[in-house]
Design an enzyme around this catalytic site. Structure first.
Site: not given
Ligand code: ADP
Ligand code: ARG
Length: 369
Positions: A127, A226, A230, A272, A274, A281, A310, A315
């Protein structure tokens, strides 16, 4: 430059004072020293963002890892005395004089299948975040801007065709039962994240928020969670080459149809810090019953390869049945293809380690019989 109004300054100073007495281990606490605070506390961006707008989440949640978000793109510059050291530390060394490399998505067919070494990877996801030029980030968005932004993105999504083609729906059109189901299938964002809520990212919810899904549910676009957008590609199994190929095609089409915010130094700009730079990611859901019982070895191995561990629901969640979400940690200072390779190389090492542990434990079971 405009200055913060005196009442707002008094409130900021009070909250900062209280926060500094907590035992927070966040990067915010580490880098917002009294000296930095006094230097930047009066500043206000052209769109009206104060330091307080950037640090509300960290002040309200001392258990944050990071604790700050940019209220608009200018915040990264106006409050750089705070953002720069946080960015440097999170992304593993990106000093104030460094510049993010030019975008290079590389060749997805180089990546192949992570399950060639054994069936450990249940699903694979890549993503990125994207912000649209001309709009601030969550804390400053008005209700009208949320709706306008949603319309801009919905319009651009119409350019996705073939295997990428699908349907956009506003969150308000999706029943709560279906939202729950999409969440369980890892397709939809969580609601009510306390870090985002305190950052001012849930205002006017669910206005302007929504989700695009292609017909196979392998391409997902989140709108106004966020970040403005995305863009997500995911599928069952370990075929990272296929996942990344779909991701690159979708990002390219959307970038041709929307002006994405970026800066010379920080690459793509996100809410953010990060998520700056490539903003990528790349993660796997991986079943690690043995390493999962030895969390220290798992964390140490992941850290050695710049990976982040994670829980199963992302997260701030726990692993269920030893299924972990492991991804590249840094996104800035490396190209897109380097971020992908960083994840793949680390995961291959983790798979080899888990399979050696399996061999070891089956040997010792045999010997004890
Ligand atoms: P982000 O959207 O910032 O990547 P999150 O940690 O909030 O991070 O994850 C968003 C969703 O994506 C969650 O439901 C998580 O379980 C799912 N997810 C992340 N990686 C995978 C993966 N490899 N396969 C299936 N679901 C995933
Ligand atoms: N603000 C949260 C922390 O500091 C999340 C930081 C990174 N994650 C994110 N979804 N931007 O722990």
């Amino acid at each position: 430059m405009e200055q913060i109004d005196p009442d707002a300054l008094t409130q900021l100073e009070e909250e900062y004072g209280k926060f500094m007495n907590t035992n927070s281990h966040s990067l915010l606490k580490k880098h917002l020293t009294q000296e930095v605070f006094d230097k930047v506390k009066h500043r206000v961006t052209a769109e009206g963002a104060t330091l307080h707008d950037c640090i509300r989440s960290g002040l309200a949640n001392p258990d944050s890892n990071i604790g700050l978000y940019a209220a608009d793109t200018e915040s990264y510059i106006l409050f750089q005395e705070l953002f720069d050291p946080v960015i440097d530390e999170y992304h593993g060394g990106f000093g104030p004089s460094e510049t993010h490399p030019k975008s290079d998505f590389g060749d997805p067919s180089d990546l192949g299948d992570l399950n060639e070494l054994g069936d450990y990877v249940l699903s694979t996801r890549v993503r990125c975040a994207r912000s649209i030029e001309g709009y601030p980030f969550n804390p400053l968005l008005t209700s009208d801007q949320y709706t306008e932004l949603e319309q801009d993105v919905e319009y651009a999504l119409e350019n996705l065709e073939g295997d990428l083609g699908g349907k956009y729906r506003s969150l308000s059109e999706i029943s709560s039962e279906e939202q729950e189901e999409l969440l369980q299938r890892h397709l939809l964002f969580k609601q009510g994240d306390r870090f985002l809520e305190a950052a001012g990212a849930s205002r006017f919810w669910p206005e302007g928020r929504g989700i695009f899904l292609n017909n196979d549910n392998t391409l997902v676009v989140w709108v106004n969670e966020e970040d403005h957008m995305r863009i997500i590609s995911m599928q069952y199994g370990g075929h990272i080459g296929e996942v990344y190929d779909r991701f690159v095609r979708a990002v390219t089409i959307l970038s041709d149809n929307l002006p994405m915010s970026s800066s010379e130094r920080l690459g793509f700009l996100s809410f953010c810090p990060t998520n700056l730079g490539t903003s990528i990611r790349a993660s796997v859901h991986i079943h690690l019953p043995l390493l999962g019982r030895d969390r220290k070895t798992l964390e140490d191995t992941a850290a050695k390869f710049n990976l982040q561990v994670r829980g199963t629901s992302g997260e701030h969640s726990e692993a269920e049945d030893y299924v972990f979400d492991i991804s590249n940690r840094r996104r800035l200072g490396i190209t897109e293809i380097e971020a992908l390779k960083e994840m793949c190389n680390g995961i291959k090492e983790i798979i080899q380690l888990e399979s050696r542990m399996e061999e070891g434990s089956s040997q010792s079971r045999k010997q004890s019989h």
